[in-house]
Design an enzyme around this catalytic site. Structure first.
Site, PDB file in Angstrom:
ATOM      1  N   ARG A  58       0.847  -1.053  -0.048  1.00  0.00           N
ATOM      2  CA  ARG A  58      -0.047  -0.018   0.148  1.00  0.00           C
ATOM      3  C   ARG A  58       1.024   1.202   0.135  1.00  0.00           C
ATOM      4  O   ARG A  58       0.297   2.494  -0.277  1.00  0.00           O
ATOM      5  CB  ARG A  58      -0.860  -0.007   1.225  1.00  0.00           C
ATOM      6  CG  ARG A  58      -1.997   1.274   1.371  1.00  0.00           C
ATOM      7  CD  ARG A  58      -3.171   0.889   2.090  1.00  0.00           C
ATOM      8  NE  ARG A  58      -2.812   0.269   3.362  1.00  0.00           N
ATOM      9  CZ  ARG A  58      -2.309   0.796   4.380  1.00  0.00           C
ATOM     10  NH1 ARG A  58      -1.818   1.977   4.463  1.00  0.00           N
ATOM     11  NH2 ARG A  58      -2.289  -0.009   5.759  1.00  0.00           N
ATOM     12  N   TYR A 111     -15.826  16.309 -15.322  1.00  0.00           N
ATOM     13  CA  TYR A 111     -16.291  14.998 -15.563  1.00  0.00           C
ATOM     14  C   TYR A 111     -17.260  14.291 -14.342  1.00  0.00           C
ATOM     15  O   TYR A 111     -17.228  15.023 -13.280  1.00  0.00           O
ATOM     16  CB  TYR A 111     -14.769  14.076 -15.317  1.00  0.00           C
ATOM     17  CG  TYR A 111     -14.759  12.786 -15.337  1.00  0.00           C
ATOM     18  CD1 TYR A 111     -15.358  11.779 -16.511  1.00  0.00           C
ATOM     19  CD2 TYR A 111     -14.929  11.941 -13.911  1.00  0.00           C
ATOM     20  CE1 TYR A 111     -15.607  10.462 -16.297  1.00  0.00           C
ATOM     21  CE2 TYR A 111     -15.097  10.487 -14.159  1.00  0.00           C
ATOM     22  CZ  TYR A 111     -15.247   9.921 -14.969  1.00  0.00           C
ATOM     23  OH  TYR A 111     -15.681   8.456 -14.969  1.00  0.00           O
ATOM     24  N   ASP A 183      -6.947  17.952 -14.588  1.00  0.00           N
ATOM     25  CA  ASP A 183      -7.310  16.605 -14.919  1.00  0.00           C
ATOM     26  C   ASP A 183      -6.810  16.533 -16.586  1.00  0.00           C
ATOM     27  O   ASP A 183      -7.197  17.224 -17.393  1.00  0.00           O
ATOM     28  CB  ASP A 183      -8.768  16.338 -14.632  1.00  0.00           C
ATOM     29  CG  ASP A 183      -9.047  14.794 -15.064  1.00  0.00           C
ATOM     30  OD1 ASP A 183      -8.512  14.199 -15.879  1.00  0.00           O
ATOM     31  OD2 ASP A 183      -9.968  14.312 -14.642  1.00  0.00           O
ATOM     32  N   LYS A 208      -7.827   5.464 -19.264  1.00  0.00           N
ATOM     33  CA  LYS A 208      -7.975   5.845 -20.756  1.00  0.00           C
ATOM     34  C   LYS A 208      -6.850   5.649 -21.548  1.00  0.00           C
ATOM     35  O   LYS A 208      -6.439   4.661 -22.032  1.00  0.00           O
ATOM     36  CB  LYS A 208      -8.605   7.345 -20.405  1.00  0.00           C
ATOM     37  CG  LYS A 208      -9.500   7.435 -19.466  1.00  0.00           C
ATOM     38  CD  LYS A 208     -10.925   6.725 -19.684  1.00  0.00           C
ATOM     39  CE  LYS A 208     -11.796   6.817 -18.317  1.00  0.00           C
ATOM     40  NZ  LYS A 208     -12.029   8.206 -17.818  1.00  0.00           N
TER      41      LYS A 208
HETATM   42  C1  LIG Z   1     -12.693   8.470 -16.485  1.00  0.00           C
HETATM   43  C2  LIG Z   1     -12.196   9.752 -16.153  1.00  0.00           C
HETATM   44  C3  LIG Z   1     -12.025   9.888 -14.579  1.00  0.00           C
HETATM   45  C4  LIG Z   1     -12.271   8.664 -13.535  1.00  0.00           C
HETATM   46  O1  LIG Z   1     -11.422   7.855 -13.905  1.00  0.00           O
HETATM   47  P1  LIG Z   1     -11.605   6.295 -13.381  1.00  0.00           P
HETATM   48  O2  LIG Z   1     -10.352   5.574 -13.755  1.00  0.00           O
HETATM   49  O3  LIG Z   1     -12.760   6.045 -14.143  1.00  0.00           O
HETATM   50  O4  LIG Z   1     -11.803   6.325 -11.674  1.00  0.00           O
HETATM   51  C5  LIG Z   1     -11.648  11.200 -14.270  1.00  0.00           C
HETATM   52  N1  LIG Z   1     -11.624  12.335 -15.269  1.00  0.00           N
HETATM   53  C6  LIG Z   1     -11.736  12.125 -16.453  1.00  0.00           C
HETATM   54  C7  LIG Z   1     -11.573  13.448 -17.254  1.00  0.00           C
HETATM   55  C8  LIG Z   1     -12.025  10.683 -16.966  1.00  0.00           C
HETATM   56  O5  LIG Z   1     -12.298  10.724 -18.092  1.00  0.00           O
END
Ligand SMILES: *Cc1c(COP(=O)(O)O)cnc(C)c1O
Length: 391
Positions: A58, A111, A183, A208
């Site tokens: 962890r 998001y 982000d 992603k």
């Molecule tokens: C998918 C996504 C998230 C969240 O990510 P997870 O891996 O699903 O927890 C946050 N910000 C953006 C822009 C995303 O596309």
């Protein structure tokens, strides 16, 4: 293990093969929950600091650390904390840095998971949030109060693909002594590196583009400053959003082709967006690579490619949107983005179904808006699929 021990013991204590004179080409998967020590003093010291020996899964793990260093390097940051999901990274940062009574400024369109989390912070933690446009440094300046701690932005928003004015917004934040968090999921560090534009922290859903193959859920937070990293790392090990080494390994493996994939995602998206603009069933296409998009000029300055996500509005509204969804064959009906396969979704009936018609309008999402997360297939096969579905 010595041959004096019995079979029951020797099955437990298997030999570890030392590697000398060569090394693995691929990063190994350290699928271990913990590490054993020769020296108790080293063990004790390792429990309190991220840069000492590995001690417990962890806290950190060599495979996970490879991923953290790789992404920190790509983003131009000092260090990173990898997590089990993108929301894990976002929450590690928000919960690690905010306390009751604090105020944060966030951009209007966020998001969905992040927007929901900010509502939790407001309702349950007494944190206040002000929303401003992603490209309005003057509005940010006006929104800042003595309790403001963070500015929260997204490089490219979902699904209208608005580009944030990172240099303008981060400069105001810096001047006023507020941390900026970006982000960068939709851009990836190949298209934009927010730290170069003044951001303090960059977060990703590595589910992603970083992973890129629709086979893992993961996240990472990159810190421009080592002291800030260490502060959040101490919180992160208590929060426990750490990733599994195998997911970290798959992310590293995916990232080796990130540059090649992003090139194709971008060229495919521009190709399809350009052709959709001409289609009689389509009233608007939202992609920063198009001259008609409100972020086109900013995208030219900040991004070395406009990414693989775009959206378009169907003349036939909600019904046309739903019909389109059931007519595509190659593109998959699915949430998420950033994988090699092309995915489509109809926000009004899926990702944004909780919003009223009025709220949808405020986000710029129409009843007939379709979001496309373009994969790396041949562009003509994708066009044939979209054109058939539109017909
Ligand atoms: C998918 C996504 C998230 C969240 O990510 P997870 O891996 O699903 O927890 C946050 N910000 C953006 C822009 C995303 O596309």
């Amino acid at each position: 293990m010595s041959s004096e021990t019995r079979p029951e013991t020797r099955t437990v204590h298997v030999p570890h093969v030392p590697i000398e004179g060569s090394r693995p080409i691929a990063v190994p998967i350290y699928q271990t929950s913990g590490f054993s020590f020769d020296d108790p003093a080293v063990m004790a010291e390792s429990m309190g600091h991220p840069d000492k020996s590995f001690v417990y899964g962890r806290y950190s793990n060599p495979t996970v650390r490879s991923l953290e260093q790789a992404v920190a390097g790509l983003e131009g940051g000092a260090a990173a904390v990898a997590t089990g999901s993108g929301m894990g990274a976002i929450n590690t940062v928000l919960l690690g840095l905010l306390k009751p009574g604090d105020h944060l400024v966030a951009q209007n369109s966020l998001y969905g998971g992040t927007a929901a989390m900010l509502n939790e912070l407001i309702d349950r933690f007494g944190i206040e949030v002000t929303y401003v446009a992603e490209n309005d440094p003057a509005a940010l300046r006006a929104a800042v109060r003595p309790q403001t701690r963070l500015v929260y932005l997204e490089t490219i928003s979902n699904p209208m693909t608005l580009v944030a004015d990172l240099p303008g917004m981060c400069a105001v934040a810096r001047e006023l002594g507020i941390l900026s968090v970006v982000d960068n999921t939709f851009a990836s560090p190949l298209l934009c590196r927010p730290i170069e534009h003044g951001a303090d922290i960059v977060v990703h859903s590595s589910t992603k583009y970083l992973g890129g193959h629709s086979d893992i859920v993961g996240g990472i937070a990159v810190f421009a400053d080592a002291a800030l990293y260490e502060r959040v790392w101490h919180f992160a090990i208590e929060l426990g959003a750490s990733p599994d080494p195998f997911a970290a390994w798959l992310t590293l493996r995916g990232m080796q082709t990130l540059a090649l994939r992003m090139e194709r995602h971008c060229s495919n998206a521009l190709h399809l967006a350009t052709r959709l603009q001409e289609h009689p069933a389509v009233t608007a296409v939202h992609y920063p690579g198009l001259a008609s998009h409100p972020s086109h000029e900013l995208a030219g300055k900040l991004l070395s490619g406009c990414g693989g996500v775009f959206s378009f509005d169907l003349a036939g509204g909600r019904e046309a949107g739903e019909r389109f969804m059931s007519s595509v064959r190659l593109a998959l009906l699915a949430p998420s983005l950033g994988g090699v396969e092309t995915l489509v979704l109809h926000p009004a009936t899926t990702s944004h179904r909780a919003l009223s018609a009025e709220e949808l309008r405020r986000c710029g999402i129409g009843e007939g808006t379709v979001r496309v997360a373009v994969g790396i297939e041949h562009p003509e096969d994708l066009w044939a699929d979209l054109a058939r579905a539109l017909a």
